[in-house]
Design a protein around this motif. Structure first.
Motif, PDB file in Angstrom:
ATOM      1  N   LYS A 150      15.069  -4.051  18.372  1.00 40.65           N
ATOM      2  CA  LYS A 150      13.738  -4.147  18.605  1.00 40.65           C
ATOM      3  C   LYS A 150      13.222  -5.466  18.187  1.00 40.65           C
ATOM      4  CE  LYS A 150      12.962   0.798  17.087  1.00 40.65           C
ATOM      5  NZ  LYS A 150      12.412   1.524  16.089  1.00 40.65           N
ATOM      6  N   LEU A 151      14.089  -6.457  17.510  1.00 40.26           N
ATOM      7  CA  LEU A 151      13.329  -7.684  17.216  1.00 40.26           C
ATOM      8  C   LEU A 151      13.560  -8.746  18.152  1.00 40.26           C
ATOM      9  CD1 LEU A 151      15.061  -8.387  13.522  1.00 40.26           C
ATOM     10  CD2 LEU A 151      12.746  -7.826  13.974  1.00 40.26           C
ATOM     11  N   LYS A 152      14.320  -8.195  19.468  1.00 38.56           N
ATOM     12  CA  LYS A 152      14.651  -9.140  20.465  1.00 38.56           C
ATOM     13  C   LYS A 152      13.363  -8.846  21.279  1.00 38.56           C
ATOM     14  CE  LYS A 152      18.027 -11.431  19.112  1.00 38.56           C
ATOM     15  NZ  LYS A 152      17.899 -12.839  18.925  1.00 38.56           N
ATOM     16  N   ARG A 153      12.936  -9.900  22.158  1.00 34.72           N
ATOM     17  CA  ARG A 153      11.779  -9.773  23.043  1.00 34.72           C
ATOM     18  C   ARG A 153      12.206  -9.491  24.540  1.00 34.72           C
ATOM     19  NH1 ARG A 153       7.127 -13.809  20.534  1.00 34.72           N
ATOM     20  NH2 ARG A 153       7.148 -12.859  18.559  1.00 34.72           N
ATOM     21  N   SER A 154      13.405 -10.306  24.815  1.00 32.70           N
ATOM     22  CA  SER A 154      13.700 -10.089  26.241  1.00 32.70           C
ATOM     23  C   SER A 154      14.445  -8.777  26.552  1.00 32.70           C
ATOM     24  CB  SER A 154      14.844 -11.205  26.279  1.00 32.70           C
ATOM     25  OG  SER A 154      16.173 -11.012  25.484  1.00 32.70           O
ATOM     26  N   ASN A 155      14.346  -8.627  28.049  1.00 31.82           N
ATOM     27  CA  ASN A 155      15.025  -7.223  28.377  1.00 31.82           C
ATOM     28  C   ASN A 155      16.508  -7.132  27.736  1.00 31.82           C
ATOM     29  OD1 ASN A 155      12.483  -6.363  29.162  1.00 31.82           O
ATOM     30  ND2 ASN A 155      12.896  -7.002  31.078  1.00 31.82           N
ATOM     31  N   GLU A 156      17.017  -8.158  27.919  1.00 34.84           N
ATOM     32  CA  GLU A 156      18.518  -8.114  27.768  1.00 34.84           C
ATOM     33  C   GLU A 156      18.757  -9.385  26.968  1.00 34.84           C
ATOM     34  OE1 GLU A 156      20.582  -5.719  31.266  1.00 34.84           O
ATOM     35  OE2 GLU A 156      20.635  -7.745  31.506  1.00 34.84           O
ATOM     36  N   THR A 157      19.972  -9.106  26.046  1.00 34.87           N
ATOM     37  CA  THR A 157      20.354 -10.382  25.167  1.00 34.87           C
ATOM     38  C   THR A 157      21.884 -10.621  25.232  1.00 34.87           C
ATOM     39  OG1 THR A 157      18.481  -9.813  23.755  1.00 34.87           O
ATOM     40  CG2 THR A 157      20.313 -11.280  22.776  1.00 34.87           C
ATOM     41  N   HIS A 158      22.341 -11.805  25.714  1.00 33.49           N
ATOM     42  CA  HIS A 158      23.737 -12.101  25.437  1.00 33.49           C
ATOM     43  C   HIS A 158      23.897 -12.360  24.199  1.00 33.49           C
ATOM     44  CE1 HIS A 158      24.339 -12.818  29.978  1.00 33.49           C
ATOM     45  NE2 HIS A 158      22.943 -13.198  29.973  1.00 33.49           N
ATOM     46  N   GLN A 159      25.023 -11.522  23.518  1.00 37.63           N
ATOM     47  CA  GLN A 159      25.413 -11.395  22.249  1.00 37.63           C
ATOM     48  C   GLN A 159      26.086 -12.624  21.901  1.00 37.63           C
ATOM     49  OE1 GLN A 159      27.019  -7.853  21.404  1.00 37.63           O
ATOM     50  NE2 GLN A 159      27.481  -8.114  19.325  1.00 37.63           N
ATOM     51  N   HIS A 160      25.578 -13.551  21.212  1.00 34.64           N
ATOM     52  CA  HIS A 160      26.367 -14.772  20.561  1.00 34.64           C
ATOM     53  C   HIS A 160      26.764 -14.555  19.320  1.00 34.64           C
ATOM     54  CE1 HIS A 160      25.369 -16.644  24.572  1.00 34.64           C
ATOM     55  NE2 HIS A 160      24.102 -16.528  24.122  1.00 34.64           N
ATOM     56  N   HIS A 161      26.452 -13.564  18.524  1.00 34.48           N
ATOM     57  CA  HIS A 161      26.382 -13.291  17.304  1.00 34.48           C
ATOM     58  C   HIS A 161      27.050 -11.999  17.074  1.00 34.48           C
ATOM     59  CE1 HIS A 161      23.388 -16.455  16.619  1.00 34.48           C
ATOM     60  NE2 HIS A 161      22.785 -15.947  17.270  1.00 34.48           N
ATOM     61  N   THR A 162      27.742 -11.822  15.585  1.00 32.11           N
ATOM     62  CA  THR A 162      28.239 -10.206  15.381  1.00 32.11           C
ATOM     63  C   THR A 162      27.022  -9.391  15.109  1.00 32.11           C
ATOM     64  OG1 THR A 162      30.341 -11.166  14.655  1.00 32.11           O
ATOM     65  CG2 THR A 162      29.537  -8.970  13.864  1.00 32.11           C
ATOM     66  N   TYR A 163      26.674  -8.696  15.791  1.00 32.80           N
ATOM     67  CA  TYR A 163      25.336  -7.693  15.439  1.00 32.80           C
ATOM     68  C   TYR A 163      26.028  -6.530  14.573  1.00 32.80           C
ATOM     69  CZ  TYR A 163      22.080  -9.921  18.118  1.00 32.80           C
ATOM     70  OH  TYR A 163      21.129 -10.893  18.816  1.00 32.80           O
ATOM     71  N   TYR A 164      25.049  -5.996  13.834  1.00 37.55           N
ATOM     72  CA  TYR A 164      25.390  -4.680  12.931  1.00 37.55           C
ATOM     73  C   TYR A 164      24.276  -3.806  13.056  1.00 37.55           C
ATOM     74  CZ  TYR A 164      28.615  -7.892  10.767  1.00 37.55           C
ATOM     75  OH  TYR A 164      29.485  -8.560  10.591  1.00 37.55           O
ATOM     76  N   ARG A 165      24.651  -2.345  12.828  1.00 32.71           N
ATOM     77  CA  ARG A 165      23.831  -1.468  12.958  1.00 32.71           C
ATOM     78  C   ARG A 165      24.351  -0.246  11.860  1.00 32.71           C
ATOM     79  NH1 ARG A 165      25.268   0.606  19.124  1.00 32.71           N
ATOM     80  NH2 ARG A 165      27.372   1.211  18.389  1.00 32.71           N
TER      81      ARG A 165
END
Length: 286
Positions: free
Chosen positions: A159-174
């Motif tokens: 939800k924090l990202k504004r673009s429709n798609e984001t290339h993942q350059h970091h380790t994301y968690y959920r």
């Protein structure tokens, strides 16, 4: 970080080493008599087939035999299990989470945004980035967080990202399902009780303002000799759990604030007071 998953991992590795003991011992003997990168750490990495059929990666000490490698894992698993049982007596379901308020703030943040990476989380939580990264890995080990697989992230998933798609350059968690369940548990009275008993300084701070009236983070930090950052995190975590709320009035009457007796206090900071449920829980705590 102690977790059931870590205990089971150690026991699975030990079982696998013993059921493949001839293969393991042969690999160790061969490694001891050959050159290679394994001498840098004095360890040998092997992939073995577990009794259940799946592949298991194990790291073996070159100077120990196969049986000793397995026994050390059994011993460590027993130590961790005893430690976890002791923690669970105090923390209940919260024992999987480190007892620092920032860990719980990470969970609540990810519940709100559905996916984020440590640097971004640290900025949002006003916390140290390296500590946030360490906590995320601890929470993954504990089973309450999971890494988002690499690739493209959809906006609807972060939800924090504004673009429709984001290339993942970091380790994301959920949050994992266990993490979702843990936050629901914190919404119950029992969860709030365990939180006060488990999280560092939570009970101390809650009792302070329950008995003494409204207070703010900087004064709490100074009088209880804790860092300002930690005091802020304690208050914010307790607010998210529902144990404290902010004081809304512009003037605090002397009858409301025993911590700093004066006829009136003009509010220049964010003051916190305990909720009714927190007061009830505190009265019932041994």
């Amino acid at each position: 970080m102690v977790s059931r998953a870590e205990i089971e991992r150690l026991r699975t590795e030990a079982d696998t080493i013993l059921t493949r003991i001839e293969t393991v011992q042969s690999a160790l003997e061969e490694a001891r008599h050959s050159e290679g990168d394994h001498w840098e750490d004095d360890e040998l990495a092997l992939t073995l087939t577990a009794p259940t059929g799946e592949d298991v990666d194990v790291t073996l000490a070159l100077q120990r035999d196969a049986a000793e490698c397995a026994q050390r894992r059994y011993d460590r698993a027993s130590e961790l299990e005893a430690e976890l049982e002791e923690r669970e007596q105090v923390a209940g379901e919260l024992a999987a989470v480190p007892p620092e308020p920032l860990a719980f703030l990470v969970l609540y943040h990810l519940d709100a945004v559905e996916g984020d990476y440590p640097r971004s989380m640290a900025g949002n939580l006003d916390a140290d980035r390296e500590r946030v990264a360490e906590l995320c890995e601890d929470l993954v080990t504990a089973g309450v967080l999971e890494r988002i697989e690499s690739g493209m992230l959809k906006r609807k998933h972060v939800k924090l990202k504004r673009s429709n798609e984001t290339h993942q350059h970091h380790t994301y968690y959920r949050l994992s399902r266990q993490g979702d369940h843990l936050l629901r548990f914190l919404g119950e009275r029992e969860g709030k009780e365990h939180f006060l008993r488990w999280v560092t300084d939570a009970r101390t701070v809650a009792e302070r303002i329950s008995n003494g009236g409204p207070d703010y983070a900087r004064m709490t930090a100074e009088e209880l000799e804790m860092t300002f950052e930690h005091a802020r995190h304690v208050y914010e975590a307790m607010r998210r759990v529902g144990l404290v709320t902010t004081y809304d009035g512009s003037i605090i009457k002397g009858t409301e604030r025993k911590l700093k007796p004066k006829d009136e206090t003009h509010r220049k900071h964010t003051y916190y007071v305990t909720t009714d449920v927190a007061d009830r829980v505190l009265r019932d705590l041994p």
